[in-house]
Scaffold this motif. Structure first.
Motif, PDB file in Angstrom:
ATOM      1  N   ALA A 144       0.673  -1.180  -0.076  1.00  0.00           N
ATOM      2  CA  ALA A 144      -0.059  -0.060  -0.150  1.00  0.00           C
ATOM      3  C   ALA A 144       0.797   1.115   0.038  1.00  0.00           C
ATOM      4  O   ALA A 144       0.597   2.297  -0.578  1.00  0.00           O
ATOM      5  CB  ALA A 144      -0.912  -0.301   1.135  1.00  0.00           C
ATOM      6  N   LEU A 145       2.026   1.064   0.718  1.00  0.00           N
ATOM      7  CA  LEU A 145       2.777   2.203   0.691  1.00  0.00           C
ATOM      8  C   LEU A 145       3.272   2.719  -0.536  1.00  0.00           C
ATOM      9  O   LEU A 145       3.842   3.885  -0.865  1.00  0.00           O
ATOM     10  CB  LEU A 145       4.234   1.946   1.465  1.00  0.00           C
ATOM     11  CG  LEU A 145       4.882   2.838   2.322  1.00  0.00           C
ATOM     12  CD1 LEU A 145       4.008   3.689   3.180  1.00  0.00           C
ATOM     13  CD2 LEU A 145       5.959   2.199   3.088  1.00  0.00           C
ATOM     14  N   PHE A 146       3.430   1.810  -1.627  1.00  0.00           N
ATOM     15  CA  PHE A 146       4.025   2.253  -2.962  1.00  0.00           C
ATOM     16  C   PHE A 146       2.881   2.479  -4.194  1.00  0.00           C
ATOM     17  O   PHE A 146       3.170   2.698  -5.240  1.00  0.00           O
ATOM     18  CB  PHE A 146       4.984   1.188  -3.650  1.00  0.00           C
ATOM     19  CG  PHE A 146       6.032   0.853  -2.684  1.00  0.00           C
ATOM     20  CD1 PHE A 146       7.042   1.837  -2.416  1.00  0.00           C
ATOM     21  CD2 PHE A 146       6.157  -0.139  -1.558  1.00  0.00           C
ATOM     22  CE1 PHE A 146       8.102   1.682  -1.529  1.00  0.00           C
ATOM     23  CE2 PHE A 146       7.056  -0.270  -0.716  1.00  0.00           C
ATOM     24  CZ  PHE A 146       8.309   0.741  -0.625  1.00  0.00           C
ATOM     25  N   ARG A 147       1.751   2.270  -3.843  1.00  0.00           N
ATOM     26  CA  ARG A 147       0.570   2.328  -4.760  1.00  0.00           C
ATOM     27  C   ARG A 147       0.253   3.772  -4.802  1.00  0.00           C
ATOM     28  O   ARG A 147      -0.019   4.764  -4.032  1.00  0.00           O
ATOM     29  CB  ARG A 147      -0.753   1.531  -4.210  1.00  0.00           C
ATOM     30  CG  ARG A 147      -0.353  -0.093  -4.387  1.00  0.00           C
ATOM     31  CD  ARG A 147      -0.368  -0.349  -5.941  1.00  0.00           C
ATOM     32  NE  ARG A 147       0.593  -1.158  -6.137  1.00  0.00           N
ATOM     33  CZ  ARG A 147       0.453  -2.533  -6.860  1.00  0.00           C
ATOM     34  NH1 ARG A 147      -0.957  -2.375  -7.328  1.00  0.00           N
ATOM     35  NH2 ARG A 147       1.168  -3.278  -7.255  1.00  0.00           N
ATOM     36  N   THR A 148      -0.152   3.996  -6.075  1.00  0.00           N
ATOM     37  CA  THR A 148      -0.533   5.349  -6.551  1.00  0.00           C
ATOM     38  C   THR A 148      -1.796   5.837  -6.820  1.00  0.00           C
ATOM     39  O   THR A 148      -2.414   6.832  -6.675  1.00  0.00           O
ATOM     40  CB  THR A 148       0.201   6.142  -7.643  1.00  0.00           C
ATOM     41  OG1 THR A 148       0.366   5.328  -8.693  1.00  0.00           O
ATOM     42  CG2 THR A 148       1.876   5.982  -7.383  1.00  0.00           C
ATOM     43  N   ASP A 149      -2.688   4.411  -7.193  1.00  0.00           N
ATOM     44  CA  ASP A 149      -3.857   4.452  -7.240  1.00  0.00           C
ATOM     45  C   ASP A 149      -4.628   4.467  -5.948  1.00  0.00           C
ATOM     46  O   ASP A 149      -4.539   3.700  -5.247  1.00  0.00           O
ATOM     47  CB  ASP A 149      -4.201   3.409  -8.264  1.00  0.00           C
ATOM     48  CG  ASP A 149      -6.043   3.382  -8.254  1.00  0.00           C
ATOM     49  OD1 ASP A 149      -6.777   4.333  -7.989  1.00  0.00           O
ATOM     50  OD2 ASP A 149      -6.416   2.264  -8.964  1.00  0.00           O
ATOM     51  N   LEU A 150      -5.552   5.482  -5.729  1.00  0.00           N
ATOM     52  CA  LEU A 150      -6.093   5.678  -4.376  1.00  0.00           C
ATOM     53  C   LEU A 150      -6.783   4.360  -4.001  1.00  0.00           C
ATOM     54  O   LEU A 150      -6.752   3.766  -3.056  1.00  0.00           O
ATOM     55  CB  LEU A 150      -7.267   6.723  -4.286  1.00  0.00           C
ATOM     56  CG  LEU A 150      -6.711   8.132  -4.070  1.00  0.00           C
ATOM     57  CD1 LEU A 150      -7.982   8.881  -4.143  1.00  0.00           C
ATOM     58  CD2 LEU A 150      -6.080   8.343  -2.714  1.00  0.00           C
ATOM     59  N   LYS A 151      -7.509   3.684  -5.012  1.00  0.00           N
ATOM     60  CA  LYS A 151      -8.427   2.469  -4.751  1.00  0.00           C
ATOM     61  C   LYS A 151      -7.357   1.324  -4.395  1.00  0.00           C
ATOM     62  O   LYS A 151      -7.710   0.572  -3.602  1.00  0.00           O
ATOM     63  CB  LYS A 151      -9.551   2.230  -5.708  1.00  0.00           C
ATOM     64  CG  LYS A 151     -10.788   2.976  -5.438  1.00  0.00           C
ATOM     65  CD  LYS A 151     -11.723   2.705  -6.707  1.00  0.00           C
ATOM     66  CE  LYS A 151     -12.562   1.309  -6.473  1.00  0.00           C
ATOM     67  NZ  LYS A 151     -13.392   1.241  -7.565  1.00  0.00           N
ATOM     68  N   ALA A 152      -6.339   1.377  -5.053  1.00  0.00           N
ATOM     69  CA  ALA A 152      -5.449   0.158  -5.059  1.00  0.00           C
ATOM     70  C   ALA A 152      -4.955   0.418  -3.782  1.00  0.00           C
ATOM     71  O   ALA A 152      -4.517  -0.636  -2.949  1.00  0.00           O
ATOM     72  CB  ALA A 152      -4.417   0.287  -6.155  1.00  0.00           C
ATOM     73  N   LEU A 153      -4.255   1.583  -3.307  1.00  0.00           N
ATOM     74  CA  LEU A 153      -3.796   1.695  -1.992  1.00  0.00           C
ATOM     75  C   LEU A 153      -4.762   1.351  -1.108  1.00  0.00           C
ATOM     76  O   LEU A 153      -4.432   0.526  -0.064  1.00  0.00           O
ATOM     77  CB  LEU A 153      -3.575   3.213  -1.891  1.00  0.00           C
ATOM     78  CG  LEU A 153      -2.614   3.988  -0.695  1.00  0.00           C
ATOM     79  CD1 LEU A 153      -2.088   5.176  -0.945  1.00  0.00           C
ATOM     80  CD2 LEU A 153      -3.420   3.971   0.686  1.00  0.00           C
ATOM     81  N   LEU A 154      -6.136   1.729  -1.063  1.00  0.00           N
ATOM     82  CA  LEU A 154      -7.027   1.194  -0.066  1.00  0.00           C
ATOM     83  C   LEU A 154      -7.153  -0.291   0.095  1.00  0.00           C
ATOM     84  O   LEU A 154      -7.523  -0.610   0.959  1.00  0.00           O
ATOM     85  CB  LEU A 154      -8.351   2.038  -0.304  1.00  0.00           C
ATOM     86  CG  LEU A 154      -8.349   3.350   0.116  1.00  0.00           C
ATOM     87  CD1 LEU A 154      -9.640   4.109  -0.284  1.00  0.00           C
ATOM     88  CD2 LEU A 154      -7.920   3.750   1.498  1.00  0.00           C
TER      89      LEU A 154
END
Lengths: 110, 937
Positions: free
Chosen positions: B289-299
């Motif tokens: 999650a720390l490296f995701r830039t897509d908000l939904k992917a992060l969540l």
């Protein structure tokens, strides 16, 4: 009598199976019709054979045959007609659409 | 409210949007919302009882002998989940109403959503594990439908399939585990299984059952290494992600482990399997999650991580940890659903959810900023918000749990997880809302209307309220945790300040570390981006590709497109199975003597046999084959007469006539000759069919020579035909009364078959088939006169007689051979004769009724007659009868069964005529214009 009925069922089954193993639609339809006869007589015969004792209640009857297989076979005859009709139309449709009445996928691949 | 009703309500609600969508999206959402609110009210009505520690139960027995019953139970845990499902469900419905675009089919969306809601509610309220399994699979299915809702997007389809494959595979494993569990406990009722904890944990198959159930729970709750489906499920519309893939469905696995916690937990197998998987998932999910830039992917990865945290807590096996797990379920659902909805708002209003393209939104979207920030801070574990409370309880529990004999290892790793979690939460806030405003947003950002922000606002309200006054959540959480651990809960009060404890220090470290991670943002991104792309997705793709090609190879090896080969295999298998049955089981002595044969019968038999044997020899001449078939049918009918079956004989002979007419119509087009086939193939087929014939013949012979092994039900029919059914023709009484239901089904099938024929013929009458039909030229010379006058006259004269015979056969049917089937066939034949004599156009011009309507009317009349019995307080199709005296007629009987038989009659006439007329319409189109003109007159 039993031997006659059994042999008739045997012959009709054999002919029906032989015909459904053909490679064209019409013999297969005939084969299905033959198998319908065989199966209907088979089912009917499971009620055992009796002569002159129809399942119609009357005061003079000495006994009755088994009515249940008859009722089942009666509807089976009508339904097998319906199924034959559907198969005939499918056969016709594939013949008109493709120009041949073969039934195997492999054979009309070009 | 009855619990079964509560579960059914969402399913009923699923029907509403489809109806209401014509009145607009608001109406559809309101309909769904109404059902949800009603179910919610039902749960709330039971809440005081549940909070007092009691459970509410409903049980509807279905097949008690197999342990199958629809039993529902509402205890604290079920109530917590039910409130989440229905409460968040209501908010999601509101949010989705405003989220979906005008072009999206909203009715379908709400229907799927309600299906899911019902399935999920079913899982948490079921008290029977078999029932639970059904609802479990239903959630997988509805999740599939919802992820693939935007079915024009390839990633939505792929994501939906992946979610279904992974969770349904897990579900299959779980079915096995549950069956083992039920086998050990001797019951499929959860409340009874829970009582058999000791027996289960000591059972030989406990490890196997545990492994299978964990597989089901881990796939559903997206645990490492099965977590890869969840980020890909983000292709779903955001309301779905908020509802299914953060708040509810992914918690089904967690729920199940909590439900079975008293049974399965407490063993080393449980501790190491569950704790380890949970721990790894927590750390891995947070890191990615720390490296995701897509908000939904992060969540999504953050959801994976938090699910891992809850699973880990359940793995500890202590009551305090179970309490923390239950509390975190509530907290996570509130802040994560709010965050997802916030992400949806940002996507909706700015046109992107890539945080690299965002930043500086705090002034442009102040409401969204406020809500998302509070929810994200709660996720980070900042004090005075609810996420802090449960996270601290988690750290406390970890600090007291030794792992592999090591006292501080779990504490350190848990702190690490909390630290990374704080890191990505801070990063989410900073990169989306803080920083300078940009000029290049895809759409000019602004806050949405209240329809979109109201739902997350309610959830953030819960986040803050529970964060400030934990005692608010105390009763519900205590009741739920009590239901998990089985009553005696340690007296832990939910509160903010526990004094200076190790957990507080760990929390502090986590928050400070999280802030540090944020400052090292750029350096981190370079290092970790590649690492974060690793997951089992590639393995999944390889397995799927292998399965697909394997399946293709197998089916191609089994079936090469030859029907004859497949049928031969079928016959051979039947032969082998039958032969094996003959050989392996004994057969009793012959008890029935043979009936004598008289010479006339012998002649008939000979005709049948000769005609049958000629058929395979001469079948290539198709017209001759039809003649042979006719002989066989005739002999079979005569056989029926002789063997006491007059009804069968009548039916057989009339069917025979229409069958031959039908085949002749088909032969009009088909070649009149069949091709020759090679001799070896024919010999082989002959051998196979001889085997089949011998087998069947031997079977029926053996059967006929023996008496029934047990009394049949025919005696009952014979005794009651007159007194109960009011008829002396027992076969007819069976058809219209004793087995009326079967007959009703049969006439429906008959009608359907006729409609199928009509539809098939209709296809043939369209292009490109029509062009072929028109160009078709007869392969045989035609008769000079298509409608010979003798035939026309004869059929006209015969028509009224034939119709009268039909009516006569119909009326006598109840007491003498005859009835609706035969009468229908006789009338059809009379009508078909007119077609044959005068042609289709002539007949159609005089046709008063559509055959379709005849079929429909027949089925309807039969059905209504059956329904009539209800008004007498009797079951469907019970017949009534009485005697009527109408001078100057003889006293005659009137039975309700006659109405039913009338339905049969009409259906038969309609079906037969529709089938034959459809075929003749084909011939009509294929005629030359000249001939057609001759017919039209």
């Amino acid at each position: 009598m039993e031997a006659l009925v059994a042999s008739a069922v045997a012959v009709m089954t054999a002919v029906g199976v032989y015909l459904i193993l053909r490679r064209q639609t019409f013999p297969v339809v005939l084969g299905m019709a033959m198998l319908s006869y065989a199966v209907n007589v088979f089912l009917f015969a499971t009620g055992r054979l009796v002569v002159n004792m129809p399942p119609v209640l009357s005061d003079t009857a000495t006994g009755y045959t088994d009515p249940l297989p008859q009722a089942l076979v009666l509807t089976a005859i009508v339904i097998s007609f319906a199924m034959t009709a559907v198969v005939v139309l499918l056969a016709l449709g594939s013949f008109i659409a493709s120009g041949n009445d073969g039934i195997d996928l492999g054979e009309d691949r070009e | 409210m009855n619990l079964a009703l509560i579960v059914i309500l969402p399913f009923l609600g699923a029907l509403l949007p489809g109806v209401l969508i014509r009145s607009g999206r608001t109406a559809a959402a309101l309909g769904a919302g109404l059902a949800t609110a009603a179910a919610l009210a039902g749960v709330l009505a039971h809440l005081p009882q549940v909070l007092a520690g009691e459970a509410v139960a409903t049980r509807i027995d279905w097949l008690p002998a197999l342990g199958l019953s629809a039993s529902f139970r509402l205890d604290g845990l079920a109530a917590l989940f039910a409130l989440l499902i229905l409460g968040i469900g209501l908010l999601i419905l509101l949010y989705a109403r405003f989220y979906l675009a005008r072009s999206d089919p909203a009715g379908r969306f709400f229907t799927y959503l309600m299906l899911f809601q019902g399935a999920m509610l079913g899982i948490v309220l079921s008290d029977n594990i078999l029932l639970l399994l059904i609802f479990w699979e239903l959630t997988s299915l509805s999740s599939f439908l919802l992820i693939g809702y935007w079915s024009h997007k390839p990633e939505a389809r792929a994501g939906a399939l992946m979610a279904l494959v992974v969770t349904a595979t897990g579900g299959l494993a779980m079915i096995g585990g549950m069956l083992i569990l039920g086998g050990i406990a001797g019951s499929y009722e959860i409340s009874e299984i829970v009582g058999a904890g000791d027996a289960i944990r000591n059972a030989q198959h406990y490890p196997l059952a545990l492994a299978l159930i964990l597989l089901g729970a881990f796939t559903k709750s997206a645990q490492f290494p099965f977590h890869f489906w969840l980020p890909r499920a983000m292709a779903a519309p955001t309301p779905v992600s908020a509802y299914l893939h953060s708040a509810t469905m992914v918690k089904a696995g967690v729920f199940l482990l909590a439900r079975l916690w008293p049974v399965l937990s407490g063993t080393p197998e449980w501790f190491y399997a569950v704790t380890t998987v949970g721990l790894v998932t927590m750390l891995w999910g947070a890191t990615v999650a720390l490296f995701r830039t897509d908000l939904k992917a992060l969540l999504a990865y953050s959801t994976v991580s938090h699910l891992g945290l809850i699973i880990m807590l359940l793995g500890f096996g202590t009551k305090a940890a179970a309490l923390a797990a239950v509390f975190h379920i509530l907290n996570h659902a509130s802040f994560k659903a709010a965050l997802f909805m916030g992400a949806g708002i940002i996507d909706h209003e700015t046109g992107t959810r890539d945080i690299d393209l965002l930043g500086g939104l705090r002034r442009l979207m102040p409401i969204t900023f406020g809500l998302a920030t509070l929810a994200a801070l709660s996720m980070a574990g900042v004090p005075l918000l609810n996420g802090f409370l449960s996270k601290e309880m988690m750290l406390e529990a970890a600090a007291h749990t030794p792992y592999l004999g090591n006292g501080w290892l779990l504490a350190a790793l848990a702190t690490m997880g909390a630290l990374i979690s704080a890191g990505y939460s801070f990063r989410l806030i900073a990169l989306t809302f803080l920083g300078p405003e940009r000029t290049d947003y895809p759409k000019p950002p602004h806050d949405p209307g209240p329809g979109l922000w109201l739902s997350p606002a309610v959830l953030v309200g819960v986040v803050v309220a529970v964060g400030l006054w934990p005692a608010l959540a105390q009763p519900l959480v205590a009741a739920a945790a009590g239901a998990v651990v089985g009553g005696d809960l340690p007296a832990v009060a939910l509160k903010i300040w526990h004094g200076v404890t190790p957990a507080l220090a760990m929390s502090g470290i986590a928050l400070a570390g999280g802030a540090l991670l944020l400052t090292q943002q750029r350096r981190l991104q370079r290092a970790g981006a590649a690492l974060a792309r690793l997951d089992a997705g590639a393995v999944y793709a390889a397995v799927m590709a292998a399965a697909e090609s394997g399946a293709r190879r197998l089916s191609e090896a089994l079936h090469d497109g030859s029907m004859a080969r497949a049928l031969a295999a079928l016959v051979l298998v039947a032969l082998v199975a039958g032969g094996w049955g003959f050989a392996s089981a004994g057969i009793g002595p012959q008890t029935r003597p043979m009936l004598a044969v008289n010479p006339v019968v012998a002649v008939g038999w000979l005709a049948l046999i000769v005609a049958s044997l000629c058929l395979p020899l001469f079948h290539r001449d198709r017209l001759l084959a039809l003649v042979l078939i006719g002989i066989i049918g005739l002999m079979v009918s005569i056989g029926f007469v002789y063997l006491s079956a007059p009804d069968l004989a009548l039916t057989q002979i009339t069917v025979e006539v229409v069958t031959v007419v039908l085949m002749l119509l088909a032969l009009n087009f088909l070649p009149k000759q069949s091709m020759a086939e090679p001799a070896p193939r024919r010999a082989l087929d002959a051998a196979i069919s001889a085997g089949a014939g011998l087998g069947i013949g031997a079977l029926i012979y053996a059967l006929m020579r023996r008496d029934f092994s047990a009394p049949t039900i025919s005696g009952y029919h014979l005794e009651n035909a007159y007194s109960g059914g009011g008829g002396t023709n027992v076969v007819n009484v069976i058809l219209v009364d004793f087995r009326g239901y079967d007959t009703f089904g049969e006439i429906i099938v008959l009608g359907i078959a006729a409609l199928v024929i009509y539809a098939l013929a209709d296809v043939l009458l369209r292009r490109p088939n029509l062009r072929r039909l028109m160009a078709w030229s007869p392969d045989q010379p035609r008769a000079g006169d298509a409608h010979p006058v003798m035939l026309v006259v004869a059929t006209r004269l015969v028509l009224p007689v034939a119709l009268m015979v039909g009516v006569y056969i119909f009326l006598r049917g109840h007491n003498a051979p005859g009835g609706g089937f035969v009468a229908g066939l006789v009338v059809s034949i009379a009508l078909v004769m007119q077609y044959m004599a005068s042609g289709l156009a002539w007949a159609e011009a005089r046709q008063r009724f559509e055959y379709h309507s005849l079929i429909g009317a027949g089925v309807l009349i039969a059905g209504l007659t059956g329904l009539g019995a209800w008004f007498m307080g009797r079951p469907f199709l019970t017949s009534a009868f009485g005697y009527v005296h109408l001078p100057p007629l003889e006293k005659f009987e009137l039975a309700s069964a006659m109405g039913f038989d009338l339905g049969v009659f009409l259906t038969v006439v309609g079906a037969v005529m529709l089938a034959l007329a459809s075929l003749s319409r084909l011939s009509w189109r294929a005629m030359t214009d000249e001939r057609r003109r001759g017919e039209g007159s």
